[in-house]
Design a protein around this motif. Structure first.
Motif, PDB file in Angstrom:
ATOM      1  N   THR A   1       0.884  -1.159   0.000  1.00 25.14           N
ATOM      2  CA  THR A   1       0.000   0.000   0.000  1.00 25.14           C
ATOM      3  C   THR A   1       0.922   1.210   0.000  1.00 25.14           C
ATOM      4  OG1 THR A   1      -1.679  -1.204   1.231  1.00 25.14           O
ATOM      5  CG2 THR A   1      -1.822   1.205   1.253  1.00 25.14           C
ATOM      6  N   ALA A   2       1.083   1.838  -1.153  1.00 24.31           N
ATOM      7  CA  ALA A   2       2.047   2.930  -1.296  1.00 24.31           C
ATOM      8  C   ALA A   2       1.713   3.769  -2.510  1.00 24.31           C
ATOM      9  CB  ALA A   2       3.464   2.360  -1.437  1.00 24.31           C
TER      10      ALA A   2
ATOM     11  N   ASP B   1       5.137   5.974   1.046  1.00 18.04           N
ATOM     12  CA  ASP B   1       3.857   5.482   1.544  1.00 18.04           C
ATOM     13  C   ASP B   1       2.747   6.491   1.255  1.00 18.04           C
ATOM     14  OD1 ASP B   1       3.787   7.437   3.611  1.00 18.04           O
ATOM     15  OD2 ASP B   1       4.474   6.023   5.135  1.00 18.04           O
ATOM     16  N   LYS B   2       1.529   6.116   1.566  1.00 16.33           N
ATOM     17  CA  LYS B   2       0.361   6.951   1.244  1.00 16.33           C
ATOM     18  C   LYS B   2       0.364   8.301   1.961  1.00 16.33           C
ATOM     19  CE  LYS B   2      -1.989   4.233  -1.561  1.00 16.33           C
ATOM     20  NZ  LYS B   2      -2.496   4.612  -2.862  1.00 16.33           N
TER      21      LYS B   2
END
Length: 152
Positions: A107-108, A138-139
């Motif tokens: 999740t990035a 990352d997000k």
């Protein structure tokens, strides 16, 4: 004659059975946004193609718009921006790291090699290779080292 038909049918069946496996190993398209006059960007595109990625080049005057659209902070900016399977690939990221990203599916936002380090793909200069890091963003826009390339 019948024996030859049987052998041909068996070979055709084996080839047909292998097709889904071959298609499953196909790499996804990388859409690359780059300035039309940038030579190192073109060299990076060639690096991706040699690694098996299909590439679509979109020539733009400024890649900042693309980075902002995908949420990549400006501090990671470089001279070109790639998009692959929803991930941003900013700068001279080696194809091996893109493949690793796609396999891991974190999740990035994506990967970045800020600046233009000598010796990175597309920035070759003889035998010189400066050290650089490939960052996973990352997000929230924070980076961690995804890969380190030492000086040679």
């Amino acid at each position: 004659m019948k024996r030859r038909h049987l052998i041909t049918a068996i070979a055709a069946g084996a080839a047909a059975a292998a097709l889904p496996a071959l298609a499953a190993n196909k790499l996804p398209l990388v859409e690359v946004f780059k300035n039309p006059t940038c030579g190192c960007c073109g060299a990076w595109v060639q690096h991706l193609e040699q690694a098996g990625f299909p590439v679509k080049v979109v020539e733009v005057d400024d890649t900042t718009v693309t980075r902002k659209r995908y949420g990549l902070p400006d501090k990671f900016g470089s001279c070109h921006t790639g998009i692959v399977n929803g991930y941003v690939v900013e700068g001279h990221v080696p194809a091996t790291e893109i493949k690793r990203l796609l396999a891991a599916k974190p999740t990035a936002i994506g990967l970045a090699v800020p600046g233009m380090p000598v010796g990175s793909p597309g920035m070759e200069y003889g035998d010189r290779k400066d050290p650089y890091d490939v960052y996973l963003i990352d997000k929230s826009g924070r980076e961690t080292v995804f890969a380190h390339y030492p000086k040679s």
